[in-house]
Design a protein around this motif. Structure first.
Motif, PDB file in Angstrom:
ATOM      1  N   THR A 128       0.846  -1.195   0.000  1.00 12.12           N
ATOM      2  CA  THR A 128       0.000   0.000   0.000  1.00 12.12           C
ATOM      3  C   THR A 128       0.880   1.244   0.000  1.00 12.12           C
ATOM      4  N   MET A 188      -2.636   4.918   2.281  1.00 12.13           N
ATOM      5  CA  MET A 188      -3.720   5.234   1.365  1.00 12.13           C
ATOM      6  C   MET A 188      -4.669   4.040   1.252  1.00 12.13           C
ATOM      7  N   ARG A 189      -5.841   4.273   0.719  1.00 11.26           N
ATOM      8  CA  ARG A 189      -6.844   3.229   0.531  1.00 11.26           C
ATOM      9  C   ARG A 189      -7.345   3.264  -0.907  1.00 11.26           C
ATOM     10  N   ARG A 190      -7.775   2.088  -1.370  1.00 16.17           N
ATOM     11  CA  ARG A 190      -8.372   2.039  -2.708  1.00 16.17           C
ATOM     12  C   ARG A 190      -9.732   2.720  -2.663  1.00 16.17           C
ATOM     13  N   TRP A 221      -5.880   5.477  -5.629  1.00 13.76           N
ATOM     14  CA  TRP A 221      -5.463   5.509  -4.222  1.00 13.76           C
ATOM     15  C   TRP A 221      -5.861   6.857  -3.629  1.00 13.76           C
ATOM     16  N   THR A 276      -3.989  12.001  -3.504  1.00  5.92           N
ATOM     17  CA  THR A 276      -4.378  10.858  -4.355  1.00  5.92           C
ATOM     18  C   THR A 276      -3.168  10.362  -5.144  1.00  5.92           C
ATOM     19  N   ILE A 283      -3.514   4.131  -9.451  1.00  3.88           N
ATOM     20  CA  ILE A 283      -3.201   2.721  -9.210  1.00  3.88           C
ATOM     21  C   ILE A 283      -2.499   2.190 -10.455  1.00  3.88           C
TER      22      ILE A 283
END
Length: 244
Positions: free
Chosen positions: A205, A215-217, A228, A239, A242
């Motif tokens: 990640t 970060m998160r999807r 991200w 941001t 990906i």
């Protein structure tokens, strides 16, 4: 010691290269000579002055070591060093002069300015040979020897100049440490950042390019494309794409 960017420990050590340490150490050595020469060894003042000078130099080294895990402790010990010199030892030297009817040089007087200039150098450059039977301060490295031979007024004022110089340098040092803490944080924050980095590497990640958090999807509402997004959203709007 050289700082390892991969280590969670904060930069620390290297106090021997600080000018504040060099001046404080010279003050300590010269204070021992001064007290042995001019103050009765049985007097409490003798021990108190020597201990104040010792505190000034030892707290610098201790604070430098403590910086590895506590910026707060580094600042505290550096300030203790300054207080020992500025609020205790300098007052004792001034009292020594005044109680004996000797002159305390005003800080902007000609002899004081000349003495301060000598103390800026370990060995003052281009110093002419000393006249016969005259004691001359050759620089910070010669402070103890100068104090061992100079008359009480010269010796006392030389020590006041040196103590004030060390106190000023330590004041600047505490201010620098405070700015560094504000800009880079302390050990706890560094430890957390190191752990976050390790987790990100383990999980594949990425970290936010703005705040450094994981970060998160996320999925874009209109296009349904993924990207991200910072886990701290909406406080941080970092941001990243990906990668396929």
């Amino acid at each position: 010691m050289p700082h390892d960017p991969e280590s969670p420990l904060m930069p620390h050590g290297g106090y021997e290269n600080l000018r504040s340490y060099a001046v404080a150490e010279a003050v300590y050595d010269a204070t021992v000579v001064f007290c042995d020469r001019f103050i009765e060894k049985t007097s409490r003042t003798h021990d108190q002055m020597v201990q104040a000078a010792r505190s000034g130099v030892r707290n610098i080294s201790e604070g430098s070591g403590a910086a590895a895990t506590s910026k707060k402790m580094e600042m505290k010990l550096t300030n203790v060093a300054r207080a020992s010199l500025n609020d205790e030892l300098a007052k004792d030297y001034k009292s020594f002069l005044m109680q004996r009817g000797l002159r305390v040089w005003p800080k902007n007087s000609k002899p004081c300015l000349a003495m301060r200039e000598r103390l800026k150098h370990d060995i003052f450059p281009n110093l002419p040979p000393a006249p016969k039977n005259k004691v001359v301060l050759t620089g910070l490295a010669g402070l103890a020897e100068f104090v061992s031979k100079a008359d009480p007024e010269l010796a006392g004022n030389a020590m006041l100049c040196a103590v004030n110089q060390a106190s000023y340098l330590l004041k600047r040092q505490v201010e620098s440490q405070s700015r560094d803490f504000k800009e880079h944080g302390g050990f706890t924050e560094r430890l957390h950042a190191t752990r976050v980095q390790a987790r990100a590497e383990q999980e594949g990640t990425p970290l936010c390019p703005i705040c450094g958090k994981l970060m998160r999807r996320r999925t874009a509402g209109k296009t349904s494309s993924q990207f991200w997004g910072c886990s701290a959203y909406p406080n941080c709007k970092g941001t990243r794409d990906i990668e396929p």
